[in-house]
Design a protein around this motif. Sequence first.
Motif, PDB file in Angstrom:
ATOM      1  N   SER A 107      83.542 -19.479 -90.286  1.00 51.21           N
ATOM      2  CA  SER A 107      82.749 -19.999 -89.169  1.00 51.21           C
ATOM      3  C   SER A 107      81.752 -18.987 -88.628  1.00 51.21           C
ATOM      4  CB  SER A 107      83.683 -20.450 -88.032  1.00 51.21           C
ATOM      5  OG  SER A 107      84.481 -21.531 -88.451  1.00 51.21           O
ATOM      6  N   GLY A 108      81.872 -17.727 -89.055  1.00 51.37           N
ATOM      7  CA  GLY A 108      80.959 -16.688 -88.601  1.00 51.37           C
ATOM      8  C   GLY A 108      81.698 -15.585 -87.890  1.00 51.37           C
ATOM      9  N   PHE A 109      81.648 -14.380 -88.453  1.00 52.72           N
ATOM     10  CA  PHE A 109      82.327 -13.219 -87.881  1.00 52.72           C
ATOM     11  C   PHE A 109      81.269 -12.146 -87.678  1.00 52.72           C
ATOM     12  CE2 PHE A 109      85.443 -10.307 -86.743  1.00 52.72           C
ATOM     13  CZ  PHE A 109      86.723 -10.827 -86.851  1.00 52.72           C
ATOM     14  N   TYR A 110      80.853 -11.961 -86.423  1.00 56.85           N
ATOM     15  CA  TYR A 110      79.775 -11.035 -86.096  1.00 56.85           C
ATOM     16  C   TYR A 110      80.371  -9.740 -85.555  1.00 56.85           C
ATOM     17  CZ  TYR A 110      76.993 -15.300 -86.358  1.00 56.85           C
ATOM     18  OH  TYR A 110      76.410 -16.472 -86.777  1.00 56.85           O
ATOM     19  N   ARG A 111      79.971  -8.632 -86.144  1.00 50.84           N
ATOM     20  CA  ARG A 111      80.502  -7.330 -85.741  1.00 50.84           C
ATOM     21  C   ARG A 111      79.364  -6.433 -85.262  1.00 50.84           C
ATOM     22  NH1 ARG A 111      83.183  -9.090 -90.306  1.00 50.84           N
ATOM     23  NH2 ARG A 111      85.467  -9.018 -90.264  1.00 50.84           N
ATOM     24  N   GLY A 112      79.594  -5.744 -84.150  1.00 53.07           N
ATOM     25  CA  GLY A 112      78.628  -4.769 -83.664  1.00 53.07           C
ATOM     26  C   GLY A 112      77.260  -5.375 -83.419  1.00 53.07           C
ATOM     27  N   GLU A 113      76.255  -4.722 -83.985  1.00 52.09           N
ATOM     28  CA  GLU A 113      74.875  -5.143 -83.766  1.00 52.09           C
ATOM     29  C   GLU A 113      74.593  -6.555 -84.289  1.00 52.09           C
ATOM     30  OE1 GLU A 113      72.495  -3.412 -82.100  1.00 52.09           O
ATOM     31  OE2 GLU A 113      74.049  -1.937 -81.613  1.00 52.09           O
ATOM     32  N   GLU A 114      75.479  -7.093 -85.134  1.00 50.14           N
ATOM     33  CA  GLU A 114      75.280  -8.453 -85.641  1.00 50.14           C
ATOM     34  C   GLU A 114      75.300  -9.483 -84.527  1.00 50.14           C
ATOM     35  OE1 GLU A 114      77.330  -7.748 -90.058  1.00 50.14           O
ATOM     36  OE2 GLU A 114      78.400  -8.877 -88.504  1.00 50.14           O
ATOM     37  N   LEU A 115      75.936  -9.143 -83.389  1.00 52.14           N
ATOM     38  CA  LEU A 115      75.943 -10.083 -82.266  1.00 52.14           C
ATOM     39  C   LEU A 115      74.531 -10.389 -81.795  1.00 52.14           C
ATOM     40  CD1 LEU A 115      78.973  -9.085 -82.195  1.00 52.14           C
ATOM     41  CD2 LEU A 115      78.863  -9.453 -79.720  1.00 52.14           C
ATOM     42  N   LEU A 116      73.621  -9.448 -81.982  1.00 53.26           N
ATOM     43  CA  LEU A 116      72.242  -9.651 -81.540  1.00 53.26           C
ATOM     44  C   LEU A 116      71.560 -10.760 -82.317  1.00 53.26           C
ATOM     45  CD1 LEU A 116      71.140  -5.913 -81.150  1.00 53.26           C
ATOM     46  CD2 LEU A 116      72.233  -7.410 -79.466  1.00 53.26           C
ATOM     47  N   ASP A 117      72.100 -11.094 -83.500  1.00 53.65           N
ATOM     48  CA  ASP A 117      71.523 -12.182 -84.301  1.00 53.65           C
ATOM     49  C   ASP A 117      71.676 -13.527 -83.614  1.00 53.65           C
ATOM     50  OD1 ASP A 117      70.927 -10.297 -86.230  1.00 53.65           O
ATOM     51  OD2 ASP A 117      72.673 -10.761 -87.480  1.00 53.65           O
ATOM     52  N   LEU A 118      72.579 -13.627 -82.635  1.00 51.05           N
ATOM     53  CA  LEU A 118      72.807 -14.895 -81.931  1.00 51.05           C
ATOM     54  C   LEU A 118      71.853 -15.089 -80.760  1.00 51.05           C
ATOM     55  CD1 LEU A 118      76.703 -14.883 -82.002  1.00 51.05           C
ATOM     56  CD2 LEU A 118      75.196 -16.422 -83.257  1.00 51.05           C
TER      57      LEU A 118
END
Length: 482
Positions: free
Chosen positions: A28-39
């Motif tokens: 379903s989507g696992f965002y880590r660290g700076e990847e949260l900014l993609d949202l």
Amino acid sequence: MRLLLAGIVHETNTFAEKRTDLDEFEASGFYRGEELLDLAGTNTVIGGAVDTVRELGIELIPVVATSAIPGGLVTDRAFELASETPDAIVLDLHGAMVTESHDDGDGAVLERVRAAAGSDTPIIATLDLHANVGPQMLANATALIPFDTYPHIDNAERGDEAVRLAVRATAGEVRPVMASRKLPVLPDGPRQFSGAEPTRSIMRLVHAVEKRPGVLTAGVCFAFPWADCPFPGMTVTVVTDGDSELAATYANEIGDYIWSRHTEFRTDLWRVEEAIHEAMTTEGGPVVLADLGDNPGGGTAADGTSILWGLMDLGADGAVVSTICDPEVVALAFEAGEGANIETMLGAKTDERHGYPIPIKATVKRLSNGDFVYDGPMDRGVHDTLGRTAVLGVQGRYGHVVDVIVCERRVQSLDTAILRSQGIEPADCKIIALKSAVHFRGAFMPIAAKILEVDTPGLTSLDYSRFPYERLPRPIWPMDDI
């Protein structure tokens, strides 16, 4: 100011047989660290929070954000969050997560975070409208901010609100204190729709309370009834600026109003055959059939067959079913190829709660990887996938064809983008059967000639007598006449 942002979201149906492990969160989507900014820019709590952090110029500590389609108990190894030492913390939670070791998974998250952050750090948590608020949540959160809407279209707004409250609390502008009121009510989902009574009037009162002097935020969690846990029921939360007595007074005012109208949450449902006949005789279209018993948004198998069986048997033209999760049939369709004819047994292979497998003869009309982007009001901008997907033209009893979207993953059919991604224009359909209870209304109401809520078998049936509750406190409405 340093603000930590993290989230783990799961709505746990304790009656589902399959555990929810890391693979479901990864899918379903696992965002880590700076990847949260993609949202950023998406209608999600994390997206709204990131946008506000950027607007205010706050230093962000992005940790992790993940969710999984509702299902069975969350495994212990999937239940982890990192710890940091920020000035304030915003958490995106659901409020109805149950793990192998914790009845209140969200409360356990908050307890761990509180232990790491200390007693003075503001911890603001957003909750799904269907949270089962337990004592750990109330004891460890500075403030709980539930969604206001169902369908949940205010996700980004709640993320924005959480960040702004965290900033004010950190700066000493306000001193949030929270009070709550629990009600022994498990309201029917369809009447929780924001446009229906009594929910519309309840939330009107909540918003009026929020405008009163000294109130920072208020909300109602409508509960998730398919979690057999010790603290179900609707919960009112009110957060005031340093005045616990005022918070309790307003929580009781809202709670008393809910109790005065709680019997209005009962829903009149359509039997499958009656709903299909009504849809077939309705002028124009599309008519939406909400498959209430098999809503994967509540943790079901998403392979129920009762409505499909009726559409095939009663001669419904121009009908589409979205979706049936059956990886075996998808594999067969891909092996046969587009344009091929197949014969197989479709659906109801996960458990005995969602009907029976149906013998079908079908044409493979379309094959795809199942990827799509939500473009309706809920989750707008978020990428998702059905997994490998086949659109099958299934032959009915009288020579008609029912289009069935068969996929590898359990995904709630809440957005018209799902159908369009499979080459089906929803507005051109006569009947659309959706595995969704209320969320579909955001995208489908603008095109629907009529919406019929159908009593189907499954793990999200509104007949709670079908479930072997062992830990549910009694009395509780509607199981008890109170």
